[in-house]
Design a protein around this motif. Structure first.
Motif, PDB file in Angstrom:
ATOM      1  N   THR A   1       0.849  -1.190   0.000  1.00  0.00           N
ATOM      2  CA  THR A   1       0.000   0.000   0.000  1.00  0.00           C
ATOM      3  C   THR A   1       0.884   1.238   0.000  1.00  0.00           C
ATOM      4  O   THR A   1       1.859   1.307   0.737  1.00  0.00           O
ATOM      5  CB  THR A   1      -0.919   0.028   1.239  1.00  0.00           C
ATOM      6  N   VAL A   2       0.543   2.194  -0.844  1.00  0.00           N
ATOM      7  CA  VAL A   2       1.266   3.465  -0.914  1.00  0.00           C
ATOM      8  C   VAL A   2       0.272   4.578  -0.636  1.00  0.00           C
ATOM      9  O   VAL A   2      -0.815   4.603  -1.223  1.00  0.00           O
ATOM     10  CB  VAL A   2       1.914   3.660  -2.308  1.00  0.00           C
ATOM     11  N   GLU A   3       0.623   5.495   0.274  1.00  0.00           N
ATOM     12  CA  GLU A   3      -0.243   6.647   0.554  1.00  0.00           C
ATOM     13  C   GLU A   3       0.506   7.922   0.210  1.00  0.00           C
ATOM     14  O   GLU A   3       1.671   8.078   0.544  1.00  0.00           O
ATOM     15  CB  GLU A   3      -0.665   6.678   2.026  1.00  0.00           C
ATOM     16  N   GLN A   4      -0.195   8.822  -0.485  1.00  0.00           N
ATOM     17  CA  GLN A   4       0.360  10.135  -0.830  1.00  0.00           C
ATOM     18  C   GLN A   4      -0.656  11.202  -0.454  1.00  0.00           C
ATOM     19  O   GLN A   4      -1.852  11.010  -0.650  1.00  0.00           O
ATOM     20  CB  GLN A   4       0.604  10.264  -2.336  1.00  0.00           C
ATOM     21  N   THR A   5      -0.171  12.337   0.058  1.00  0.00           N
ATOM     22  CA  THR A   5      -1.024  13.505   0.267  1.00  0.00           C
ATOM     23  C   THR A   5      -0.447  14.626  -0.576  1.00  0.00           C
ATOM     24  O   THR A   5       0.741  14.950  -0.464  1.00  0.00           O
ATOM     25  CB  THR A   5      -1.070  13.904   1.757  1.00  0.00           C
ATOM     26  N   LEU A   6      -1.277  15.180  -1.451  1.00  0.00           N
ATOM     27  CA  LEU A   6      -0.823  16.166  -2.433  1.00  0.00           C
ATOM     28  C   LEU A   6      -1.795  17.338  -2.491  1.00  0.00           C
ATOM     29  O   LEU A   6      -2.972  17.197  -2.188  1.00  0.00           O
ATOM     30  CB  LEU A   6      -0.750  15.512  -3.822  1.00  0.00           C
ATOM     31  N   ALA A   7      -1.280  18.480  -2.909  1.00  0.00           N
ATOM     32  CA  ALA A   7      -2.133  19.650  -3.142  1.00  0.00           C
ATOM     33  C   ALA A   7      -2.590  19.619  -4.591  1.00  0.00           C
ATOM     34  O   ALA A   7      -1.863  19.155  -5.469  1.00  0.00           O
ATOM     35  CB  ALA A   7      -1.360  20.934  -2.863  1.00  0.00           C
ATOM     36  N   GLY A   8      -3.809  20.106  -4.838  1.00  0.00           N
ATOM     37  CA  GLY A   8      -4.301  20.109  -6.207  1.00  0.00           C
ATOM     38  C   GLY A   8      -5.341  21.173  -6.431  1.00  0.00           C
ATOM     39  O   GLY A   8      -5.654  21.964  -5.536  1.00  0.00           O
ATOM     40  N   GLN A   9      -5.874  21.210  -7.652  1.00  0.00           N
ATOM     41  CA  GLN A   9      -6.954  22.118  -8.016  1.00  0.00           C
ATOM     42  C   GLN A   9      -8.096  21.294  -8.589  1.00  0.00           C
ATOM     43  O   GLN A   9      -7.879  20.363  -9.351  1.00  0.00           O
ATOM     44  CB  GLN A   9      -6.526  23.136  -9.079  1.00  0.00           C
ATOM     45  N   LEU A  10      -9.312  21.673  -8.199  1.00  0.00           N
ATOM     46  CA  LEU A  10     -10.520  21.015  -8.677  1.00  0.00           C
ATOM     47  C   LEU A  10     -11.333  22.046  -9.440  1.00  0.00           C
ATOM     48  O   LEU A  10     -11.524  23.162  -8.953  1.00  0.00           O
ATOM     49  CB  LEU A  10     -11.316  20.484  -7.477  1.00  0.00           C
ATOM     50  N   PHE A  11     -11.775  21.700 -10.645  1.00  0.00           N
ATOM     51  CA  PHE A  11     -12.601  22.627 -11.411  1.00  0.00           C
ATOM     52  C   PHE A  11     -13.602  21.860 -12.254  1.00  0.00           C
ATOM     53  O   PHE A  11     -13.429  20.689 -12.532  1.00  0.00           O
ATOM     54  CB  PHE A  11     -11.738  23.566 -12.276  1.00  0.00           C
ATOM     55  N   ARG A  12     -14.682  22.552 -12.635  1.00  0.00           N
ATOM     56  CA  ARG A  12     -15.748  21.958 -13.438  1.00  0.00           C
ATOM     57  C   ARG A  12     -15.671  22.528 -14.850  1.00  0.00           C
ATOM     58  O   ARG A  12     -15.447  23.711 -15.042  1.00  0.00           O
ATOM     59  CB  ARG A  12     -17.105  22.280 -12.819  1.00  0.00           C
ATOM     60  N   LYS A  13     -15.852  21.644 -15.831  1.00  0.00           N
ATOM     61  CA  LYS A  13     -15.915  22.070 -17.222  1.00  0.00           C
ATOM     62  C   LYS A  13     -16.954  21.191 -17.895  1.00  0.00           C
ATOM     63  O   LYS A  13     -16.863  19.969 -17.826  1.00  0.00           O
ATOM     64  CB  LYS A  13     -14.541  21.914 -17.883  1.00  0.00           C
TER      65      LYS A  13
END
Length: 144
Positions: free
Chosen positions: A19-31
């Motif tokens: 099992t690999v766990e990552q916590t990352l920052a991102g952007q969520l947008f609707r199109k």
């Protein structure tokens, strides 16, 4: 949800006992009728941000597109076998995902996505994977 929301993403990926766990920052947008989640992840070299990842999320399907040190495209639709590809400086091959489970629950800029699949490479199953992805809106604090 505004045009683009800053989010924190936690990804748990399991293959067999690993099992690999990552916590990352991102952007969520609707199109149009899809949600898109954009984030950067380390590549094989371990360099942060060496792979740019875009998830296209609809009610029925999840598409994962990677660019950078690694280029790949995988699509997941419950009960379906969908084609994709993987390319790196060292190798390239086509692949097929056989999606056994797919659950997408989104509420505004937060939600959970879970998918389990078998990965086929060169006409042979190369492994079984289960991925859970949690999205939380990044909290901005203002002292007005």
């Amino acid at each position: 949800m505004s045009d683009t929301s800053r989010v924190l993403i936690t990804i748990n990926s399991r293959q067999g006992e690993e099992t690999v766990e990552q916590t990352l920052a991102g952007q969520l947008f609707r199109k149009d009728k899809a949600l898109y989640l954009r984030y950067e992840e380390p590549g094989a070299s371990g360099n942060p941000g060496s792979v740019r990842t875009l998830l296209k999320i609809t009610q029925e399907e999840l598409k994962v597109i990677r660019h950078g040190e690694v280029e790949s495209e995988q699509s997941f639709r419950l009960g379906s076998s969908l084609p994709g590809f993987y390319r790196s400086p060292y190798t390239r091959f086509t692949l097929v995902t056989h999606t056994r489970e797919l659950s997408i629950r989104m509420e505004g800029s937060a939600g959970e996505i879970f998918w389990a699949y078998e990965l086929e490479v060169h006409d042979a199953i190369s492994g079984q994977f289960a991925v859970s992805l949690t999205i939380q809106e990044e909290v901005n604090r203002h002292d007005d």
